[in-house]
Design a protein around this motif. Sequence first.
Motif, short mmCIF file in Angstrom:
data_model
loop_
_atom_site.label_atom_id
_atom_site.label_comp_id
_atom_site.label_asym_id
_atom_site.label_seq_id
_atom_site.Cartn_x
_atom_site.Cartn_y
_atom_site.Cartn_z
N ALA A 140 0.85 -1.19 0.00
CA ALA A 140 0.00 0.00 0.00
C ALA A 140 0.89 1.24 0.00
O ALA A 140 1.78 1.38 0.82
CB ALA A 140 -0.91 0.00 1.22
N LEU A 141 0.64 2.14 -0.94
CA LEU A 141 1.42 3.37 -1.04
C LEU A 141 0.96 4.44 -0.06
O LEU A 141 1.75 5.21 0.45
CB LEU A 141 1.33 3.93 -2.47
N ASP A 142 -0.36 4.48 0.16
CA ASP A 142 -0.93 5.54 0.99
C ASP A 142 -2.31 5.10 1.45
O ASP A 142 -2.92 4.20 0.88
CB ASP A 142 -1.03 6.84 0.19
N LEU A 143 -2.80 5.73 2.49
CA LEU A 143 -4.17 5.57 2.96
C LEU A 143 -4.76 6.97 3.04
O LEU A 143 -4.20 7.85 3.68
CB LEU A 143 -4.21 4.91 4.34
N VAL A 144 -5.88 7.16 2.35
CA VAL A 144 -6.54 8.47 2.33
C VAL A 144 -7.92 8.30 2.95
O VAL A 144 -8.67 7.38 2.60
CB VAL A 144 -6.64 9.02 0.90
#
Length: 179
Positions: A140-144
């Motif tokens: 996972a690159l990011d969590l928004v």
Amino acid sequence: MSDIAIESATGWLSDDELETTRERMPILYVEAIPVRVDEHGEVTHVGLLLRIDPEGTVSRSFVSGRVMHHEQLRAALLRHLEKDLGPVALPRIPVSTQPFTVAEYFPTPGVTPFHDPRQHAVSLVYVVPVSGDCRPRQDALDLVWFTPGEAASASVLDEMQGGRGALLRQALAHVGAAT
């Protein structure tokens, strides 16, 4: 009572074994849609992961992964939530392991709204409140975090692959946060 010990941490299939298995039978998955809730239990935000697939396509997705042999659903959910959100996400796993829906992914597009070109997969889908600090890990690159209205917008839904936009709409309706 048998003297045979059941080993629950036996690892997983090799890449070749997994490919062969995917060609012959459905694979069981769990998917978790992380949410933030207020003091009344109403969903205020939905967490969507930003991922990149092997072909280089960036998309939004949920916490997701296979259930291992001899692994309880609750343990699989916790393992994947920690893997994707970090060890201090503080998820509140539902009391019942009954999912809010079951998504059946097929390698052939159009059989159901859900598509996975690699395999036939059956996914038990949960909405899971998290209250801790989420830091995406693994692939996972990011969590928004999106408000329910933002999450249901065409621009966000268009970034979801394999029918997950339809799943997100179902999840929002399930928790009374559909816009």
